[in-house]
Design an enzyme around this catalytic site. Structure first.
Site, PDB file in Angstrom:
ATOM      1  N   ASP A 210       0.824  -1.212   0.000  1.00 37.18           N
ATOM      2  CA  ASP A 210       0.000   0.000   0.000  1.00 37.18           C
ATOM      3  C   ASP A 210       0.854   1.256   0.000  1.00 37.18           C
ATOM      4  O   ASP A 210       0.332   2.360   0.084  1.00 37.18           O
ATOM      5  CB  ASP A 210      -0.933  -0.004   1.218  1.00 37.18           C
ATOM      6  CG  ASP A 210      -2.112   0.951   1.066  1.00 37.18           C
ATOM      7  OD1 ASP A 210      -2.579   1.125  -0.082  1.00 37.18           O
ATOM      8  OD2 ASP A 210      -2.560   1.521   2.076  1.00 37.18           O
ATOM      9  N   SER A 234      -7.033   5.066  -0.260  1.00 41.91           N
ATOM     10  CA  SER A 234      -7.254   3.785  -0.928  1.00 41.91           C
ATOM     11  C   SER A 234      -8.735   3.430  -0.866  1.00 41.91           C
ATOM     12  O   SER A 234      -9.355   3.517   0.194  1.00 41.91           O
ATOM     13  CB  SER A 234      -6.436   2.687  -0.245  1.00 41.91           C
ATOM     14  OG  SER A 234      -5.059   2.996  -0.253  1.00 41.91           O
ATOM     15  N   GLN A 284      -4.999  -1.529  -7.417  1.00 41.26           N
ATOM     16  CA  GLN A 284      -5.704  -0.684  -6.460  1.00 41.26           C
ATOM     17  C   GLN A 284      -6.367   0.487  -7.185  1.00 41.26           C
ATOM     18  O   GLN A 284      -5.792   1.062  -8.098  1.00 41.26           O
ATOM     19  CB  GLN A 284      -4.735  -0.123  -5.418  1.00 41.26           C
ATOM     20  CG  GLN A 284      -5.401   0.752  -4.356  1.00 41.26           C
ATOM     21  CD  GLN A 284      -4.384   1.377  -3.410  1.00 41.26           C
ATOM     22  OE1 GLN A 284      -3.856   2.441  -3.692  1.00 41.26           O
ATOM     23  NE2 GLN A 284      -4.101   0.701  -2.302  1.00 41.26           N
TER      24      GLN A 284
END
Length: 292
Positions: A210, A234, A284
């Site tokens: 991430d 996110s 993502q």
């Protein structure tokens, strides 16, 4: 003035953070982070949720993919509870759902698939030809070089010691961003050697996945959170785990962003071991909103 934490203490703290506590059957409690910024890092929630899924499944099945949706920001003031639902238990595969909860509300839903290892046909993309980590400066050193030019309100977050050591192939222009193609490569590893638990190494990769990914979508627009009123978060996160690896050895994170629009940015990443093996893939979609 506090002492700078050692790489060993940073690595130990991260491993401890990801060592979730079983408080009942299929119910786990994740420890609180120590960053002190109020909002929980999304990689922490993903990694702890993955640990919950892994600990609900007997060996030899191992995690090979996860798909998560962020719904609410986590709060560092409270622990996170992880409820595991055993949707499927087959001979070769198992499927788990994990719901991360805080203050009675879900903050993340994740589906995870696990498989008994087996052999099969094989192919992979070629690892990008980039300088090795030994030829690059650490992200910490690069940030320290510009500390005098960083606005005071950003310095603490900008310079904080991190458990993941990062060496960017092409360092970002934090103070004077220019428009570039939406691609970046970064070497990373946990700051110090850890044990041999493969489930922990997978959780650390999930944590680190991430980082850097969402920022790839900002590159063609010449913006970042330091120079513009940019809101990012996110929205979802997917990881496919292909091969065995060690998170305390160098891994190359090759990211690109093929699309952005409607205040969202889509980003992809491929993670390679230093020997050229493609060990994981990531995708993502994130919020990328430039406020007036």
């Amino acid at each position: 003035m506090t002492d700078t934490p050692t790489p060993e203490s940073l690595a130990t703290d991260l491993c401890d953070l990801l060592d979730i506590e079983e408080i009942d059957t299929d119910l786990y409690r994740g420890k609180r982070g120590k960053d002190g910024y109020g909002r929980v890092f999304g990689g922490q929630v993903i990694a702890q949720a993955l640990q919950a899924a892994q600990r609900s499944t007997d060996a030899p099945k191992i995690a090979h993919s996860l798909h998560a949706y962020f719904m609410r920001p986590g709060n560092e003031d409270f622990p996170i509870l992880y409820r595991v639902v055993r949707d499927f238990e087959g001979k070769s595969f198992a499927t788990r759902r994990v719901i991360a909860m805080q203050k009675g509300q879900p903050i993340l839903n994740m589906a995870c698939s696990l498989q008994i290892p087996e052999q099969g046909l094989h192919h992979q993309d070629t690892m990008p030809d980039v300088p090795g980590p030994d030829d690059l400066k650490t992200d910490t050193a690069l940030r320290a070089e510009m500390v005098d030019r960083i606005p005071e309100r950003f310095r603490r977050n900008f310079l904080k010691a991190r458990p993941i050591e990062i060496r960017p192939v092409s360092p970002r222009a934090w103070l004077n961003p220019v428009k570039t193609e939406p691609r970046q490569q970064t070497w990373f590893r946990i700051a110090a050697p850890i044990g041999d638990d493969p489930a922990l190494h997978r959780a650390i990769l999930a944590y680190a996945s991430d980082m850097a990914l969402l920022g790839t979508g900002t590159l063609p627009h010449g913006v970042n959170w330091m120079t513009h009123n940019l809101q990012t978060a996110s929205l979802d996160h997917s990881i496919w785990l292909h091969e065995d690896f060690r998170a305390d050895e160098w891994l190359l994170y090759a990211c690109d962003s093929p699309w952005a629009g409607h205040a969202r940015s889509f980003n992809r990443g491929q993670i390679y071991a230093q020997d050229g093996r493609l060990v994981a893939s990531v995708a993502q979609e994130g919020l990328m909103r430039l406020r007036e």
